[in-house]
Design an enzyme around this catalytic site. Structure first.
Site, PDB file in Angstrom:
ATOM      1  N   LYS A  50       0.810  -1.219   0.000  1.00  0.00           N
ATOM      2  CA  LYS A  50       0.000   0.000   0.000  1.00  0.00           C
ATOM      3  C   LYS A  50       0.845   1.272   0.000  1.00  0.00           C
ATOM      4  O   LYS A  50       0.369   2.345  -0.346  1.00  0.00           O
ATOM      5  CB  LYS A  50      -0.971   0.007   1.177  1.00  0.00           C
ATOM      6  CG  LYS A  50      -2.120  -0.970   0.957  1.00  0.00           C
ATOM      7  CD  LYS A  50      -3.439  -0.371   1.342  1.00  0.00           C
ATOM      8  CE  LYS A  50      -4.604  -1.276   0.995  1.00  0.00           C
ATOM      9  NZ  LYS A  50      -4.485  -2.651   1.486  1.00  0.00           N
ATOM     10  N   SER A 303       1.203  -9.858  -0.831  1.00  0.00           N
ATOM     11  CA  SER A 303       0.934  -8.425  -0.704  1.00  0.00           C
ATOM     12  C   SER A 303       1.342  -7.793   0.625  1.00  0.00           C
ATOM     13  O   SER A 303       1.527  -6.586   0.692  1.00  0.00           O
ATOM     14  CB  SER A 303      -0.556  -8.168  -0.964  1.00  0.00           C
ATOM     15  OG  SER A 303      -1.340  -9.016  -0.135  1.00  0.00           O
TER      16      SER A 303
HETATM   17  C1  PLP Z   1      -5.158  -3.650   1.040  1.00  0.00           C
HETATM   18  C2  PLP Z   1      -4.562  -4.996   0.913  1.00  0.00           C
HETATM   19  C3  PLP Z   1      -4.958  -5.900  -0.116  1.00  0.00           C
HETATM   20  C4  PLP Z   1      -6.064  -5.596  -1.104  1.00  0.00           C
HETATM   21  O1  PLP Z   1      -5.825  -4.473  -1.903  1.00  0.00           O
HETATM   22  P1  PLP Z   1      -7.028  -3.748  -2.672  1.00  0.00           P
HETATM   23  O2  PLP Z   1      -6.397  -2.693  -3.462  1.00  0.00           O
HETATM   24  O3  PLP Z   1      -7.963  -3.221  -1.618  1.00  0.00           O
HETATM   25  O4  PLP Z   1      -7.706  -4.813  -3.498  1.00  0.00           O
HETATM   26  C5  PLP Z   1      -4.288  -7.112  -0.212  1.00  0.00           C
HETATM   27  N1  PLP Z   1      -3.324  -7.457   0.660  1.00  0.00           N
HETATM   28  C6  PLP Z   1      -2.926  -6.641   1.648  1.00  0.00           C
HETATM   29  C7  PLP Z   1      -1.848  -7.092   2.563  1.00  0.00           C
HETATM   30  C8  PLP Z   1      -3.520  -5.375   1.808  1.00  0.00           C
HETATM   31  O5  PLP Z   1      -3.119  -4.569   2.804  1.00  0.00           O
END
Ligand code: PLP
Length: 327
Positions: A50, A303
Site C-alpha cells: 500500500k 501483498s
Molecule cells: C489492502 C490490501 C490488499 C487488497 O488491496 P485492494 O487494493 O484493496 O484490493 C491485499 N493485501 C494486503 C496485505 C492489503 O493490505
C-alpha cells in the site's frame, strides 16, 4: 486510465517505496508443475504494497494541499503507508481511529510520525472525523484504493513483473477494494492481453466478487477472516476500481479460511517467507489450478506481512488454529 500514468507513478514513488524482489518458489513450483515466482511486497518498509499507492497519491497533491496535510481512517496497512509516505514527503498526516483500535497498531502509527486521532467506538465514527477534517480544515483524504493515483501506484508492481518475468502468463493477486489488481491488470494487459490476471478473495465477505455478480457495487456483511486486510466494502459510490476490475480481470476465485491458513503455512515452512493471510491467499490457488485456469509461468503477489507474530506462530505450528478467527 493509461499505462503512462503508471510510469509517472513509478517516477513519483521511487524514493519512498522499494522495487521488491521477485523470487523463485522451488517447492511450490515442483508441487504444482509450474514455474512459480513470488512478488514479495512483504519487503516494503511498511510491510505491504500500500506504500506504493499512498506515495503516488501524495505526489499527486498540489503544493497547497500538501501544506494543509492529509488524513485517512485506516489503522491497517493503508494507515501505515500514509503515515510513512507523508513523513517522507514532509507532509503532516492525521490517522483517525476508534477507541477500540489495539494499542500496538496505535503505537505503530505514532512511531511512523503521524498524529493519531481517537474518536468514537467504530470505524464509521472515525470516518466521520475524516469527513469533518476534509470539510472544515481542507485536509486531503488519501483513499485506500478508489483513486487514479493510488491505482497507478499499485500498478508499478505490474511494470516490475513484466521486466523481471517476461514469460509471465498468469498473475494471482489478492483482491479487496481492487486498487492492487486494477493497477497490475492495466500494466500486464496493456503489454499482453493474453496474460491472465486472477483475483483471489476470502469466501466470507468478498465485496468485489458480490458486486461483479450483481453488476454494480453492493455491500456485504463483514466477518472476521485470517485475511483481515481484505475486509471492507468497495464503496457504493465506487468510481474507478469496479469498472477496471470488470473489464480487465479474467476471474475472481474465493478461498476458505482453512486454505488461507494452509497457504500461510506452506509459504513459511516450504519457502521460508512470512506473510499475513491476505498476503498468502494467492498461494491457495496453486492447489486448485482448475478454478483459475493457471498457465505455466505464474507470479503470485504476496501483498503484505503485517500479522501478529504470536498468532502467526500458532497458525504455522498447528493446523486447526485457523478455526478461531483473528478479530
Ligand atoms: C489492502 C490490501 C490488499 C487488497 O488491496 P485492494 O487494493 O484493496 O484490493 C491485499 N493485501 C494486503 C496485505 C492489503 O493490505
Amino acid at each position: 486510465m493509461q499505462l503512462q500514468a503508471i510510469y509517472r507513478a513509478r517516477r513519483a514513488i521511487e524514493d519512498v517505496a522499494i522495487r521488491t524482489p521477485l523470487v523463485p518458489a522451488p517447492v511450490l513450483s515442483a508441487a504444482s508443475g509450474r514455474e512459480v515466482r513470488l512478488k514479495l511486497e512483504t519487503t516494503q518498509p511498511t510491510g505491504a504494497f500500500k506504500l506504493r499507492g499512498a506515495a503516488s497519491a501524495l505526489a499527486g497533491l498540489s503544493e497547497q494541499e500538501r501544506a494543509r496535510g492529509v488524513v485517512c481512517a485506516s489503522t491497517g496497512n493503508h494507515g501505515r503507508a500514509v503515515a510513512f509516505a507523508a513523513r517522507r514527503f514532509g507532509v503532516s498526516a492525521i490517522i483517525c481511529m476508534s477507541e477500540l483500535v489495539p494499542r500496538n497498531k496505535l503505537a505503530a502509527i505514532r512511531a511512523l510520525g503521524a498524529q493519531a486521532r481517537i474518536v468514537g467506538r467504530s470505524q464509521d465514527e472515525a470516518q466521520e472525523e475524516v469527513d469533518r477534517l476534509v470539510a472544515a480544515e481542507g485536509l486531503a483524504e488519501i483513499p485506500p484504493f478508489d483513486h487514479p493515483d493510488v491505482i497507478a501506484g499499485q500498478g508499478t508492481i505490474g511494470l516490475e513483473l513484466l521486466e523481471d518475468f517476461p514469460e509471465i502468463d498468469t498473475a494471482l493477486v489478492p483482491l479487496s477494494g481492487g486498487g492492487l489488481i486494477a493497477g497490475i491488470a492495466l500494466a500486464l494487459k496493456t503489454a499482453s492481453p493474453a496474460v491472465r490476471v486472477i483475483g483471489v478473495s476470502m469466501e466470507k465477505g468478498a465485496a468485489m466478487q458480490a458486486s461483479l455478480a450483481a453488476g454494480h457495487p453492493v455491500q456485504v456483511e463483514e466477518t472476521a477472516s485470517l485475511a483481515d486486510s481484505l475486509g471492507g466494502g468497495i464503496g457504493l459510490a465506487n468510481r474507478h476500481t469496479f469498472q477496471m476490475v470488470r473489464h480487465l480481470v479474467d476471474a475472481v476465485v474465493l478461498v476458505s479460511e482453512a486454505k488461507i491458513a494452509a497457504a500461510m503455512r506452506s509459504l513459511f515452512l516450504e519457502e521460508g517467507w512470512v506473510a499475513e493471510g491476505a498476503g498468502a491467499i494467492g498461494v491457495a490457488l496453486l492447489a486448485e489450478p482448475h478454478l483459475a485456469g493457471l498457465g505455466r509461468n505464474v507470479a503470485i503477489v504476496v501483498s503484505g506481512r503485517n500479522v501478529d507474530m504470536n498468532r502467526f506462530a500458532a497458525i504455522v505450528a498447528a493446523p486447526g488454529v485457523e478455526e478461531e478467527p483473528c478479530r
